[in-house]
Design a protein around this motif. Structure first.
Motif, mmCIF file in Angstrom:
data_model
loop_
_atom_site.group_PDB
_atom_site.id
_atom_site.type_symbol
_atom_site.label_atom_id
_atom_site.label_comp_id
_atom_site.label_asym_id
_atom_site.label_seq_id
_atom_site.Cartn_x
_atom_site.Cartn_y
_atom_site.Cartn_z
ATOM 1 N N VAL A 164 0.836 -1.208 0.000
ATOM 2 C CA VAL A 164 0.000 0.000 0.000
ATOM 3 C C VAL A 164 0.868 1.255 0.000
ATOM 4 C CG1 VAL A 164 -1.624 1.365 1.372
ATOM 5 C CG2 VAL A 164 -1.995 -1.097 1.071
ATOM 6 N N LEU A 165 1.928 1.255 0.808
ATOM 7 C CA LEU A 165 2.804 2.425 0.894
ATOM 8 C C LEU A 165 3.663 2.584 -0.356
ATOM 9 C CD1 LEU A 165 3.936 2.156 4.629
ATOM 10 C CD2 LEU A 165 2.348 3.810 3.640
ATOM 11 N N LEU A 166 4.039 1.459 -0.973
ATOM 12 C CA LEU A 166 4.885 1.525 -2.162
ATOM 13 C C LEU A 166 4.131 2.016 -3.390
ATOM 14 C CD1 LEU A 166 7.114 -1.693 -2.074
ATOM 15 C CD2 LEU A 166 7.891 0.685 -2.020
ATOM 16 N N PHE A 167 2.838 1.738 -3.448
ATOM 17 C CA PHE A 167 2.079 2.030 -4.667
ATOM 18 C C PHE A 167 2.205 3.486 -5.115
ATOM 19 C CE2 PHE A 167 -1.500 2.875 -7.391
ATOM 20 C CZ PHE A 167 -1.599 1.730 -8.159
ATOM 21 N N PRO A 168 1.940 4.483 -4.246
ATOM 22 C CA PRO A 168 2.052 5.871 -4.707
ATOM 23 C C PRO A 168 3.474 6.280 -5.055
ATOM 24 C CG PRO A 168 1.617 5.798 -2.354
ATOM 25 C CD PRO A 168 1.436 4.411 -2.857
ATOM 26 N N VAL A 169 4.464 5.646 -4.411
ATOM 27 C CA VAL A 169 5.862 5.950 -4.726
ATOM 28 C C VAL A 169 6.193 5.480 -6.135
ATOM 29 C CG1 VAL A 169 8.267 5.616 -4.042
ATOM 30 C CG2 VAL A 169 6.471 5.674 -2.297
ATOM 31 N N VAL A 170 5.833 4.231 -6.422
ATOM 32 C CA VAL A 170 6.107 3.654 -7.742
ATOM 33 C C VAL A 170 5.334 4.412 -8.812
ATOM 34 C CG1 VAL A 170 5.866 1.583 -9.166
ATOM 35 C CG2 VAL A 170 6.657 1.389 -6.798
ATOM 36 N N TRP A 171 4.051 4.701 -8.541
ATOM 37 C CA TRP A 171 3.249 5.425 -9.533
ATOM 38 C C TRP A 171 3.864 6.786 -9.838
ATOM 39 C CZ3 TRP A 171 0.139 5.433 -13.398
ATOM 40 C CH2 TRP A 171 -0.458 6.632 -13.793
ATOM 41 N N GLY B 213 6.986 7.817 -9.510
ATOM 42 C CA GLY B 213 8.223 7.678 -10.258
ATOM 43 C C GLY B 213 7.991 7.324 -11.714
ATOM 44 N N LEU B 214 7.096 6.379 -11.954
ATOM 45 C CA LEU B 214 6.797 5.981 -13.331
ATOM 46 C C LEU B 214 6.123 7.117 -14.096
ATOM 47 C CD1 LEU B 214 5.512 2.330 -12.829
ATOM 48 C CD2 LEU B 214 7.660 3.038 -13.890
ATOM 49 N N HIS B 215 5.166 7.766 -13.455
ATOM 50 C CA HIS B 215 4.427 8.835 -14.128
ATOM 51 C C HIS B 215 5.351 9.990 -14.488
ATOM 52 C CE1 HIS B 215 0.515 11.467 -14.147
ATOM 53 N NE2 HIS B 215 1.003 11.273 -15.367
ATOM 54 N N ARG B 216 6.186 10.375 -13.551
ATOM 55 C CA ARG B 216 7.037 11.546 -13.793
ATOM 56 C C ARG B 216 8.213 11.235 -14.719
ATOM 57 N NH1 ARG B 216 10.133 15.426 -9.267
ATOM 58 N NH2 ARG B 216 11.040 16.850 -10.829
ATOM 59 N N TRP B 217 8.928 10.142 -14.462
ATOM 60 C CA TRP B 217 10.195 9.916 -15.148
ATOM 61 C C TRP B 217 10.137 8.904 -16.298
ATOM 62 C CZ3 TRP B 217 11.098 10.300 -9.547
ATOM 63 C CH2 TRP B 217 11.579 11.561 -9.167
ATOM 64 N N VAL B 218 9.020 8.215 -16.435
ATOM 65 C CA VAL B 218 8.870 7.297 -17.566
ATOM 66 C C VAL B 218 7.767 7.773 -18.502
ATOM 67 C CG1 VAL B 218 8.388 4.929 -18.295
ATOM 68 C CG2 VAL B 218 9.760 5.333 -16.244
ATOM 69 N N LEU B 219 6.545 7.899 -17.981
ATOM 70 C CA LEU B 219 5.431 8.278 -18.847
ATOM 71 C C LEU B 219 5.587 9.695 -19.393
ATOM 72 C CD1 LEU B 219 2.407 6.771 -16.874
ATOM 73 C CD2 LEU B 219 3.905 5.692 -18.556
ATOM 74 N N HIS B 220 6.225 10.578 -18.615
ATOM 75 C CA HIS B 220 6.467 11.939 -19.087
ATOM 76 C C HIS B 220 7.917 12.142 -19.510
ATOM 77 C CE1 HIS B 220 2.660 14.126 -18.400
ATOM 78 N NE2 HIS B 220 2.426 13.117 -17.578
ATOM 79 N N SER B 221 8.589 11.056 -19.824
ATOM 80 C CA SER B 221 9.969 11.146 -20.293
ATOM 81 C C SER B 221 10.011 11.691 -21.711
ATOM 82 C CB SER B 221 10.626 9.765 -20.263
ATOM 83 O OG SER B 221 10.066 8.942 -21.281
ATOM 84 N N ARG B 222 11.182 12.153 -22.094
ATOM 85 C CA ARG B 222 11.370 12.604 -23.475
ATOM 86 C C ARG B 222 12.471 11.785 -24.142
ATOM 87 N NH1 ARG B 222 10.074 19.052 -24.036
ATOM 88 N NH2 ARG B 222 8.126 19.011 -22.841
#
Length: 251
Positions: A67-74, A76-85
């Motif tokens: 439960v605690l890891l979920f928002p951390v992983v989300w 990180g992925l959202h900022r540095w992968v999904l919004h990567s260039r």
């Protein structure tokens, strides 16, 4: 008409959240193949726990950690992968980036591209939950953590849908997360990366709550994939053109 035929017919049409009621969303959500798959995997994880049970204490710790890891992983992925260039620069990753996020920002209210692809979601949840769960409680701990991650994924996706639904929530918390997410989609995509909470946005300086003093991002819809970029890295543009020609595929 049997239920399988009804589901096939229901998902053969396009769905736009800004034209749907909450009831219509609930029906669509519960019929969506990926959600059915995720809930089935969560049930399988729970079943595995009964076969290889960890102690209650270790199981609860594995669940709490997931439960605690979920928002951390989300975040990180959202900022540095999904919004990567960088993903659009790699041909075999360009299609993945287009499918999992570019299409969503191009058409934020389109339900079929709002949901993540199971081929990406399931391995991510496995990597984020199974090792830590196993370290805490062996196979039973891993099963409990994985099941928790899949349930959280379903909850996250449902609230994500609600954020794009055309209605004003009466619940204060729901109104808050909806407003922050709409700002991310329609004002400045470089902040407010959370979905159901914004803890990590606060901590890492990407949270914003007032748009008046914040300039609107020129890349809020294309995520930086401009015509100039497309000339050097045309794969996403080619795929978009092909999708338009044959009609948007279901997610």
């Amino acid at each position: 008409m049997n239920s399988a035929t009804a589901r096939t017919g229901f998902w053969s049409q396009s769905h736009h959240l800004d034209r749907m009621t909450l009831r219509e969303l609930a029906v669509a959500y519960l019929q969506y193949p990926a959600i059915i798959l995720y809930l089935g995997l969560a049930a399988a994880g729970a079943g595995l726990w009964f076969v290889f049970p960890a102690t209650i204490g270790r199981s609860l710790l594995a669940i709490a950690t997931a439960v605690l890891l979920f928002p951390v992983v989300w975040y990180g992925l959202h900022r540095w992968v999904l919004h990567s260039r960088w993903m659009w620069k790699v041909s075999f990753l360009a299609a993945t980036w287009k499918r999992i996020h570019y299409d969503h920002h191009q058409d934020p209210n389109h339900l079929e591209v709002l949901f993540g692809s199971p081929a990406n979601v399931i391995p991510t949840v496995m990597v984020a939950t199974i090792p830590v769960g196993y370290a805490i409680g062996g196979v039973g701990g891993a099963a409990a953590a994985f099941a928790t991650g899949m349930v959280q994924t379903c909850v996250n996706e449902f609230f994500h849908c609600i954020q794009h639904l055309s209605y004003k929530p009466k619940n204060r918390w729901l109104a808050h997360i909806k407003t922050r997410h709409m700002e991310h989609h329609f004002h400045d995509e470089t902040g407010n990366f959370g979905i159901t909470n914004y803890w990590w946005d606060h901590l890492l300086g990407t949270y914003y709550a007032r748009v008046a003093g914040r300039p609107k991002s020129p890349t809020v819809f294309n995520l930086g994939y401009t015509d100039e970029v497309a000339r050097d890295h045309p794969r996403v543009r080619e795929l978009s053109a092909a999708t338009t020609a044959r009609g948007r595929p279901r997610g």
